[in-house]
Design a protein around this motif. Structure first.
Motif, PDB file in Angstrom:
ATOM      1  N   VAL A 131      40.660  28.972 -26.445  1.00  0.00           N
ATOM      2  CA  VAL A 131      41.810  29.869 -26.262  1.00  0.00           C
ATOM      3  C   VAL A 131      41.462  31.300 -26.659  1.00  0.00           C
ATOM      4  O   VAL A 131      41.738  32.255 -25.918  1.00  0.00           O
ATOM      5  CB  VAL A 131      43.024  29.364 -27.072  1.00  0.00           C
ATOM      6  N   PHE A 132      40.837  31.467 -27.820  1.00  0.00           N
ATOM      7  CA  PHE A 132      40.588  32.828 -28.293  1.00  0.00           C
ATOM      8  C   PHE A 132      39.402  33.484 -27.596  1.00  0.00           C
ATOM      9  O   PHE A 132      39.318  34.705 -27.520  1.00  0.00           O
ATOM     10  CB  PHE A 132      40.455  32.849 -29.813  1.00  0.00           C
ATOM     11  N   ARG A 133      38.491  32.692 -27.053  1.00  0.00           N
ATOM     12  CA  ARG A 133      37.450  33.268 -26.195  1.00  0.00           C
ATOM     13  C   ARG A 133      38.105  33.782 -24.904  1.00  0.00           C
ATOM     14  O   ARG A 133      37.796  34.882 -24.427  1.00  0.00           O
ATOM     15  CB  ARG A 133      36.386  32.236 -25.851  1.00  0.00           C
ATOM     16  N   VAL A 134      39.023  33.007 -24.342  1.00  0.00           N
ATOM     17  CA  VAL A 134      39.729  33.443 -23.138  1.00  0.00           C
ATOM     18  C   VAL A 134      40.537  34.704 -23.440  1.00  0.00           C
ATOM     19  O   VAL A 134      40.594  35.635 -22.641  1.00  0.00           O
ATOM     20  CB  VAL A 134      40.634  32.323 -22.593  1.00  0.00           C
ATOM     21  N   ARG A 135      41.177  34.727 -24.615  1.00  0.00           N
ATOM     22  CA  ARG A 135      41.947  35.916 -24.985  1.00  0.00           C
ATOM     23  C   ARG A 135      41.050  37.156 -24.990  1.00  0.00           C
ATOM     24  O   ARG A 135      41.429  38.213 -24.475  1.00  0.00           O
ATOM     25  CB  ARG A 135      42.593  35.725 -26.356  1.00  0.00           C
ATOM     26  N   SER A 136      39.873  37.031 -25.578  1.00  0.00           N
ATOM     27  CA  SER A 136      38.930  38.150 -25.634  1.00  0.00           C
ATOM     28  C   SER A 136      38.499  38.586 -24.230  1.00  0.00           C
ATOM     29  O   SER A 136      38.483  39.782 -23.902  1.00  0.00           O
ATOM     30  CB  SER A 136      37.701  37.741 -26.454  1.00  0.00           C
ATOM     31  N   VAL A 137      38.158  37.619 -23.391  1.00  0.00           N
ATOM     32  CA  VAL A 137      37.730  37.927 -22.022  1.00  0.00           C
ATOM     33  C   VAL A 137      38.875  38.546 -21.224  1.00  0.00           C
ATOM     34  O   VAL A 137      38.682  39.504 -20.454  1.00  0.00           O
ATOM     35  CB  VAL A 137      37.218  36.646 -21.332  1.00  0.00           C
ATOM     36  N   LEU A 138      40.077  38.022 -21.427  1.00  0.00           N
ATOM     37  CA  LEU A 138      41.238  38.527 -20.703  1.00  0.00           C
ATOM     38  C   LEU A 138      41.551  39.969 -21.092  1.00  0.00           C
ATOM     39  O   LEU A 138      41.939  40.788 -20.246  1.00  0.00           O
ATOM     40  CB  LEU A 138      42.445  37.624 -20.980  1.00  0.00           C
ATOM     41  N   ALA A 139      41.357  40.305 -22.364  1.00  0.00           N
ATOM     42  CA  ALA A 139      41.558  41.684 -22.791  1.00  0.00           C
ATOM     43  C   ALA A 139      40.584  42.615 -22.070  1.00  0.00           C
ATOM     44  O   ALA A 139      40.948  43.708 -21.623  1.00  0.00           O
ATOM     45  CB  ALA A 139      41.385  41.799 -24.303  1.00  0.00           C
ATOM     46  N   MET A 140      39.347  42.163 -21.944  1.00  0.00           N
ATOM     47  CA  MET A 140      38.353  42.958 -21.222  1.00  0.00           C
ATOM     48  C   MET A 140      38.730  43.090 -19.755  1.00  0.00           C
ATOM     49  O   MET A 140      38.544  44.155 -19.139  1.00  0.00           O
ATOM     50  CB  MET A 140      36.974  42.305 -21.354  1.00  0.00           C
ATOM     51  N   ALA A 141      39.279  42.026 -19.192  1.00  0.00           N
ATOM     52  CA  ALA A 141      39.685  42.063 -17.788  1.00  0.00           C
ATOM     53  C   ALA A 141      40.766  43.120 -17.555  1.00  0.00           C
ATOM     54  O   ALA A 141      40.761  43.816 -16.531  1.00  0.00           O
ATOM     55  CB  ALA A 141      40.199  40.682 -17.355  1.00  0.00           C
ATOM     56  N   ILE A 142      41.700  43.227 -18.506  1.00  0.00           N
ATOM     57  CA  ILE A 142      42.757  44.237 -18.402  1.00  0.00           C
ATOM     58  C   ILE A 142      42.140  45.630 -18.328  1.00  0.00           C
ATOM     59  O   ILE A 142      42.459  46.439 -17.449  1.00  0.00           O
ATOM     60  CB  ILE A 142      43.712  44.139 -19.610  1.00  0.00           C
ATOM     61  N   HIS A 143      41.238  45.915 -19.264  1.00  0.00           N
ATOM     62  CA  HIS A 143      40.597  47.237 -19.269  1.00  0.00           C
ATOM     63  C   HIS A 143      39.756  47.449 -18.009  1.00  0.00           C
ATOM     64  O   HIS A 143      39.754  48.538 -17.433  1.00  0.00           O
ATOM     65  CB  HIS A 143      39.710  47.373 -20.504  1.00  0.00           C
ATOM     66  N   GLU A 144      39.056  46.408 -17.594  1.00  0.00           N
ATOM     67  CA  GLU A 144      38.208  46.522 -16.407  1.00  0.00           C
ATOM     68  C   GLU A 144      39.038  46.894 -15.180  1.00  0.00           C
ATOM     69  O   GLU A 144      38.629  47.755 -14.378  1.00  0.00           O
ATOM     70  CB  GLU A 144      37.478  45.200 -16.172  1.00  0.00           C
ATOM     71  N   TYR A 145      40.197  46.250 -15.042  1.00  0.00           N
ATOM     72  CA  TYR A 145      41.042  46.541 -13.875  1.00  0.00           C
ATOM     73  C   TYR A 145      41.484  48.003 -13.880  1.00  0.00           C
ATOM     74  O   TYR A 145      41.297  48.735 -12.897  1.00  0.00           O
ATOM     75  CB  TYR A 145      42.273  45.632 -13.843  1.00  0.00           C
ATOM     76  N   GLN A 147      40.464  50.636 -15.686  1.00  0.00           N
ATOM     77  CA  GLN A 147      39.393  51.632 -15.684  1.00  0.00           C
ATOM     78  C   GLN A 147      38.762  51.769 -14.297  1.00  0.00           C
ATOM     79  O   GLN A 147      38.417  52.872 -13.867  1.00  0.00           O
ATOM     80  CB  GLN A 147      38.325  51.259 -16.713  1.00  0.00           C
ATOM     81  N   SER A 148      38.619  50.647 -13.604  1.00  0.00           N
ATOM     82  CA  SER A 148      38.012  50.699 -12.272  1.00  0.00           C
ATOM     83  C   SER A 148      38.952  51.282 -11.221  1.00  0.00           C
ATOM     84  O   SER A 148      38.523  51.589 -10.110  1.00  0.00           O
ATOM     85  CB  SER A 148      37.564  49.297 -11.845  1.00  0.00           C
ATOM     86  N   HIS A 149      40.240  51.417 -11.590  1.00  0.00           N
ATOM     87  CA  HIS A 149      41.207  52.003 -10.656  1.00  0.00           C
ATOM     88  C   HIS A 149      41.646  53.403 -11.089  1.00  0.00           C
ATOM     89  O   HIS A 149      42.667  53.915 -10.612  1.00  0.00           O
ATOM     90  CB  HIS A 149      42.431  51.088 -10.521  1.00  0.00           C
ATOM     91  N   GLY A 150      40.892  54.026 -11.985  1.00  0.00           N
ATOM     92  CA  GLY A 150      41.119  55.432 -12.298  1.00  0.00           C
ATOM     93  C   GLY A 150      42.240  55.728 -13.259  1.00  0.00           C
ATOM     94  O   GLY A 150      42.761  56.855 -13.291  1.00  0.00           O
ATOM     95  N   TYR A 151      42.625  54.760 -14.102  1.00  0.00           N
ATOM     96  CA  TYR A 151      43.696  54.991 -15.074  1.00  0.00           C
ATOM     97  C   TYR A 151      43.135  55.602 -16.358  1.00  0.00           C
ATOM     98  O   TYR A 151      42.012  55.293 -16.779  1.00  0.00           O
ATOM     99  CB  TYR A 151      44.386  53.680 -15.450  1.00  0.00           C
ATOM    100  N   LEU A 152      43.931  56.428 -16.998  1.00  0.00           N
ATOM    101  CA  LEU A 152      43.617  56.940 -18.326  1.00  0.00           C
ATOM    102  C   LEU A 152      44.125  55.944 -19.371  1.00  0.00           C
ATOM    103  O   LEU A 152      45.262  55.486 -19.303  1.00  0.00           O
ATOM    104  CB  LEU A 152      44.297  58.287 -18.547  1.00  0.00           C
ATOM    105  N   TYR A 153      43.288  55.614 -20.329  1.00  0.00           N
ATOM    106  CA  TYR A 153      43.684  54.726 -21.422  1.00  0.00           C
ATOM    107  C   TYR A 153      44.270  55.568 -22.551  1.00  0.00           C
ATOM    108  O   TYR A 153      43.573  56.365 -23.169  1.00  0.00           O
ATOM    109  CB  TYR A 153      42.468  53.931 -21.904  1.00  0.00           C
ATOM    110  N   LEU A 154      45.558  55.395 -22.802  1.00  0.00           N
ATOM    111  CA  LEU A 154      46.277  56.179 -23.802  1.00  0.00           C
ATOM    112  C   LEU A 154      46.473  55.368 -25.075  1.00  0.00           C
ATOM    113  O   LEU A 154      46.966  54.235 -25.030  1.00  0.00           O
ATOM    114  CB  LEU A 154      47.649  56.603 -23.238  1.00  0.00           C
ATOM    115  N   HIS A 155      46.092  55.943 -26.220  1.00  0.00           N
ATOM    116  CA  HIS A 155      46.375  55.341 -27.518  1.00  0.00           C
ATOM    117  C   HIS A 155      47.707  55.913 -28.015  1.00  0.00           C
ATOM    118  O   HIS A 155      47.748  57.006 -28.570  1.00  0.00           O
ATOM    119  CB  HIS A 155      45.259  55.642 -28.510  1.00  0.00           C
ATOM    120  N   ALA A 156      48.770  55.176 -27.800  1.00  0.00           N
ATOM    121  CA  ALA A 156      50.099  55.641 -28.168  1.00  0.00           C
ATOM    122  C   ALA A 156      50.366  55.345 -29.648  1.00  0.00           C
ATOM    123  O   ALA A 156      49.775  54.438 -30.226  1.00  0.00           O
ATOM    124  CB  ALA A 156      51.148  54.956 -27.293  1.00  0.00           C
ATOM    125  N   PRO A 157      51.285  56.085 -30.273  1.00  0.00           N
ATOM    126  CA  PRO A 157      51.565  55.865 -31.696  1.00  0.00           C
ATOM    127  C   PRO A 157      52.282  54.543 -31.959  1.00  0.00           C
ATOM    128  O   PRO A 157      53.010  54.041 -31.104  1.00  0.00           O
ATOM    129  CB  PRO A 157      52.455  57.049 -32.061  1.00  0.00           C
TER     130      PRO A 157
END
Length: 456
Positions: A131-145, A147-157
């Motif tokens: 489960v937690f390996r999938v969670r880690s991979v899934l988090a990367m998948a979110i960023h990959e999607y 980032q590959s589509h030109g979104y800015l990653y915002l660190h909100a407060p």
């Protein structure tokens, strides 16, 4: 050396001496030979260690307990047994950390509730390693999607003075002496660190909207907090949320993005965590991967709220909560609709009374909002086109008796170069539940925070 390295190119290590450390997952000692299943956490698979009379301290090794950490020196050899291509023949096994018989995770069946009570040991359990390996991979998948589509990653407060949802579920943050406050009965916000009431963020939508009006496409991905006392398998007080905001995008466009994202992360996870997903599929008796394949091959339906109500009414099913126009769609309704459509679907165009103040108001009294419903779990996330008309937004806020002055900066976005824009919020843990087949959100969170529970 890591076990993962060996699996990636085991032929390079045949008959070569190596050294490896890990934890004992299984230990089977016979009269002349012994077998240890060793895990070092670098991959889901275990390495079988074989030791025999030629191994130094053979009798002592046979007494090493399940769960102990060890160091093994030996050779990788081709395995004579079925089901594996190689194993390690030990020359020497050194005990690093013993694991005595009072170790809670003895090799027998335990309930998920038992594992929750021993949450600090859950990472060692095969199920939760998956489960937690999938969670880690899934988090990367979110960023990959994104980032590959030109979104800015915002660190909100995380600290915020804005209750985005307006539901009063914010955790209040204070530096005041609460015992003194209780004695005097007075709260002096001038003495507060921020000088005013501040809470933990329930959503980063507002901050993302400000950046979307400069960068066009942005997303946030981080922890959010809600003082929600719901005791259900779907609610925790601290969870992670993914919130993209896209300028010059309407409701139809944001639903396209949502569907594309869901399919991308499912496919990515199946490719990058194949062993874990195969294991979880076996845990579901082969139903999990079929369910996910159905998602990948389906076109998500888009069904107006009023049509869903009509389907529920015509079902002649005795629901606990009667489906009527203007009433919310409950879990039992979601379940029926999921079985009816047999695929993921969006419930669109809700009555404005059921949705947040910031959603775009339509002439017929609905809002341009949608919830994505997934078979087996119900609502995974909600989305909307944001109201860009300042007068309509202020009017709606007045209807809800909201303090306009608290949202002045947010309202000014409609004054300074406003545009059509849309976004959504994904409860990351609910997405994990869907992809792993886990039925309780507490089992996809390392240390769940719920009412009256903040252990570890």
């Amino acid at each position: 050396m890591d076990i993962k390295e060996i699996y990636e190119s085991y032929k390079d290590y045949i008959d070569k001496e190596i050294e490896i450390e890990g934890w004992i997952k299984k230990h089977r000692k016979q009269k002349e030979i012994g077998f240890i299943d060793l895990s070092d956490g670098t991959c889901f698979k275990i390495l079988q260690i074989v030791y025999d009379k030629s191994t130094k301290d053979f009798d002592y090794i046979g007494k090493i307990h399940y769960g102990s950490s060890i160091k093994v020196k030996g050779k990788i050899i081709k395995s004579p047994g079925k089901g594996q291509e190689f194993e390690m023949l030990a020359k020497e096994i050194e005990l690093i950390g013993d694991c005595p018989l009072d170790y809670p995770l003895q090799p027998k069946d335990h309930s998920l509730e038992f594992f929750r009570e021993q949450a600090y040991l859950r990472p060692r359990v095969t199920l939760f390693q998956a489960v937690f390996r999938v969670r880690s991979v899934l988090a990367m998948a979110i960023h990959e999607y994104f980032q590959s589509h030109g979104y800015l990653y915002l660190h909100a407060p995380i600290f915020t003075a804005s209750d985005c949802e307006g539901a009063g579920e914010m955790f209040q943050v204070t530096t005041l002496d609460l015992e003194k406050v209780a004695q005097t009965g007075k709260v002096s916000y001038e003495e507060e660190f921020f000088g005013k009431p501040v809470g933990l963020s329930v959503s980063t939508q507002f901050e993302a909207e400000t950046f979307a009006q400069a960068f066009k496409k942005v997303y946030t991905f981080g922890p959010t907090f809600r003082a929600d006392k719901s005791h259900t398998p779907y609610h925790v007080a601290e969870f992670w949320q993914i919130e993209p905001e896209v300028a010059f995008c309407d409701l139809e466009g944001i639903m396209d993005i949502a569907e594309e994202l869901v399919k991308f992360v499912i496919k990515y996870t199946q490719e990058k965590a194949k062993d874990e997903m195969d294991y979880l599929d076996k845990q579901s008796n082969g139903k999990l991967l079929d369910k996910l394949t159905n998602v990948l091959t389906s076109t998500f339906k888009r069904v107006p709220y009023k049509d869903c109500i009509e389907i529920l009414k015509k079902s002649q099913k005795e629901f606990e909560f009667k489906p009527d126009y203007g009433s919310d769609i409950s879990k039992e309704h979601e379940k029926y609709l999921a079985e009816y459509f047999k695929c993921p679907f969006f419930i669109t165009m809700w009555p404005k009374e059921l949705k947040a103040f910031y959603m775009k108001q339509m002439p017929d009294g609905t809002v341009a909002g949608a919830d994505l419903e997934m078979p087996g779990i119900g609502e995974v996330f909600g989305m909307s086109q944001r109201e860009e008309d300042l007068e309509k937004l202020v009017s709606r806020m007045k209807e809800l008796d909201m303090k306009i002055e608290d949202y002045e900066w947010y309202l000014k976005l409609r004054k300074y170069g406003t545009c059509t824009r849309s976004g959504f919020g994904i409860g990351f843990e609910r997405l994990i539940m869907y992809i792993t087949g886990m039925e309780n959100i507490r089992d996809v969170v390392a240390y769940p925070r719920t009412e009256k529970n903040c252990e570890y």
